[in-house]
Design a protein around this motif. Sequence first.
Motif, mmCIF file in Angstrom:
data_model
loop_
_atom_site.group_PDB
_atom_site.id
_atom_site.type_symbol
_atom_site.label_atom_id
_atom_site.label_comp_id
_atom_site.label_asym_id
_atom_site.label_seq_id
_atom_site.Cartn_x
_atom_site.Cartn_y
_atom_site.Cartn_z
ATOM 1 N N ALA A 139 17.089 66.466 -15.362
ATOM 2 C CA ALA A 139 18.072 67.198 -14.561
ATOM 3 C C ALA A 139 17.872 68.713 -14.562
ATOM 4 O O ALA A 139 18.319 69.395 -13.640
ATOM 5 N N GLN A 140 17.187 69.241 -15.567
ATOM 6 C CA GLN A 140 16.974 70.692 -15.653
ATOM 7 C C GLN A 140 15.591 71.112 -15.170
ATOM 8 O O GLN A 140 15.252 72.297 -15.181
ATOM 9 N N ASP A 141 14.775 70.150 -14.764
ATOM 10 C CA ASP A 141 13.394 70.443 -14.381
ATOM 11 C C ASP A 141 13.254 70.681 -12.882
ATOM 12 O O ASP A 141 14.080 70.238 -12.080
ATOM 13 N N ARG A 142 12.196 71.393 -12.513
ATOM 14 C CA ARG A 142 11.856 71.627 -11.115
ATOM 15 C C ARG A 142 10.584 70.855 -10.774
ATOM 16 O O ARG A 142 9.761 70.560 -11.646
ATOM 17 N N PHE A 143 10.413 70.551 -9.465
ATOM 18 C CA PHE A 143 9.329 69.672 -9.060
ATOM 19 C C PHE A 143 8.657 70.155 -7.777
ATOM 20 O O PHE A 143 9.294 70.733 -6.900
ATOM 21 N N ALA A 144 7.354 69.917 -7.702
ATOM 22 C CA ALA A 144 6.590 70.161 -6.486
ATOM 23 C C ALA A 144 6.440 68.838 -5.753
ATOM 24 O O ALA A 144 6.099 67.818 -6.345
ATOM 25 N N VAL A 145 6.718 68.858 -4.448
ATOM 26 C CA VAL A 145 6.583 67.681 -3.589
ATOM 27 C C VAL A 145 5.376 67.917 -2.693
ATOM 28 O O VAL A 145 5.381 68.835 -1.869
ATOM 29 N N ALA A 146 4.323 67.123 -2.866
ATOM 30 C CA ALA A 146 3.068 67.351 -2.138
ATOM 31 C C ALA A 146 2.792 66.211 -1.175
ATOM 32 O O ALA A 146 2.741 65.053 -1.573
ATOM 33 N N GLY A 147 2.614 66.554 0.105
ATOM 34 C CA GLY A 147 2.297 65.551 1.118
ATOM 35 C C GLY A 147 0.797 65.414 1.305
ATOM 36 O O GLY A 147 0.052 66.400 1.275
ATOM 37 N N HIS A 148 0.347 64.168 1.490
ATOM 38 C CA HIS A 148 -1.073 63.858 1.722
ATOM 39 C C HIS A 148 -1.172 62.876 2.882
ATOM 40 O O HIS A 148 -0.303 62.022 3.056
ATOM 41 N N TYR A 163 15.464 64.878 2.210
ATOM 42 C CA TYR A 163 16.141 63.632 1.847
ATOM 43 C C TYR A 163 16.686 63.708 0.427
ATOM 44 O O TYR A 163 17.831 63.311 0.166
ATOM 45 N N LEU A 164 15.878 64.212 -0.490
ATOM 46 C CA LEU A 164 16.328 64.329 -1.882
ATOM 47 C C LEU A 164 17.509 65.294 -1.988
ATOM 48 O O LEU A 164 18.451 65.066 -2.745
ATOM 49 N N ALA A 165 17.455 66.388 -1.201
ATOM 50 C CA ALA A 165 18.577 67.330 -1.196
ATOM 51 C C ALA A 165 19.844 66.640 -0.699
ATOM 52 O O ALA A 165 20.941 66.894 -1.194
ATOM 53 N N GLY A 166 19.674 65.751 0.271
ATOM 54 C CA GLY A 166 20.811 65.003 0.776
ATOM 55 C C GLY A 166 21.367 64.017 -0.232
ATOM 56 O O GLY A 166 22.492 63.526 -0.067
ATOM 57 N N ARG A 167 20.592 63.727 -1.259
ATOM 58 C CA ARG A 167 21.037 62.839 -2.334
ATOM 59 C C ARG A 167 21.481 63.638 -3.563
ATOM 60 O O ARG A 167 21.566 63.119 -4.652
ATOM 61 N N GLY A 168 21.727 64.929 -3.336
ATOM 62 C CA GLY A 168 22.320 65.744 -4.387
ATOM 63 C C GLY A 168 21.351 66.472 -5.286
ATOM 64 O O GLY A 168 21.768 67.130 -6.245
ATOM 65 N N VAL A 169 20.042 66.414 -5.013
ATOM 66 C CA VAL A 169 19.067 67.160 -5.815
ATOM 67 C C VAL A 169 19.032 68.589 -5.275
ATOM 68 O O VAL A 169 18.761 68.805 -4.086
ATOM 69 N N ALA A 170 19.307 69.558 -6.120
ATOM 70 C CA ALA A 170 19.382 70.953 -5.677
ATOM 71 C C ALA A 170 18.059 71.387 -5.055
ATOM 72 O O ALA A 170 16.984 71.154 -5.617
ATOM 73 N N GLU A 171 18.137 72.031 -3.894
ATOM 74 C CA GLU A 171 16.924 72.423 -3.170
ATOM 75 C C GLU A 171 16.060 73.397 -3.958
ATOM 76 O O GLU A 171 14.832 73.395 -3.825
ATOM 77 N N GLN A 172 16.701 74.237 -4.795
ATOM 78 C CA GLN A 172 15.898 75.199 -5.561
ATOM 79 C C GLN A 172 15.049 74.522 -6.627
ATOM 80 O O GLN A 172 14.181 75.166 -7.224
ATOM 81 N N ARG A 173 15.280 73.238 -6.856
ATOM 82 C CA ARG A 173 14.464 72.498 -7.814
ATOM 83 C C ARG A 173 13.197 71.941 -7.175
ATOM 84 O O ARG A 173 12.337 71.407 -7.872
ATOM 85 N N LEU A 174 13.068 72.064 -5.846
ATOM 86 C CA LEU A 174 11.977 71.409 -5.124
ATOM 87 C C LEU A 174 11.244 72.386 -4.220
ATOM 88 O O LEU A 174 11.864 73.148 -3.491
#
Length: 210
Positions: A135-144, A168-179
């Motif tokens: 919950a406290q971590d940030r993530f990179a989302v990479a498209g291929h 989509y993840l933001a719409g499920r409550g994941v903070a955008e600044q984490r992605l």
Amino acid sequence: MTALRLHRLAARCAATLLAAAVAAVAPVSAQQPLVDTNVDALVSALVGGPPTRAFRRTTLPEAGSNLCAEAAAASLAAGPGIRNARNLEVVPYAGDTTPGVNLSVQFANASDKLTASDRSLLDKLAAALHKPELAQDRFAVAGHTDSSRDARINLELSCARALAVRRYLAGRGVAEQRLSAYGFGNTRLLSTNEPAGGVNRRVEIRKAPE
């Protein structure tokens, strides 16, 4: 009497041919209206083939970093390189040096539209990102993508898909600044066997370096 019948028959044939000719050159406005009147739909209708960009318009990823930018209408009007403010906080992409997973997010063909199975998978990912361990971590989302299209289109498509997952993840409550979203197109294929395009078409989730 026979001559009169032949004359009437010839007149009816001529009228039929004239109606067909008028229909053939009728303006588009007189034909069945398009349900979807966006630019891609018009191109498809006029060319007779599928649109080449059936995904939300994005800018190309930045050279070197491959970071994607949200393509808000104002950003596009302002010119390339203008980012949506939500993307200003960047989660660095560190590749294989950080924990991650390749998700089989397949999308519709040549599209950034998530399928039902994609949404189900991302619901599980969102639940995982809400767990105390992450919950406290940030993530990179990479498209291929696979390599079935032009390399430039693939770069843009990979960004569109990564941004679709981020939204989509933001719409499920994941903070955008984490992605943060990244697009690599077809530059990092898992398999060079083209029938295995489904393997190459994926979205990678990587944890930001500590």
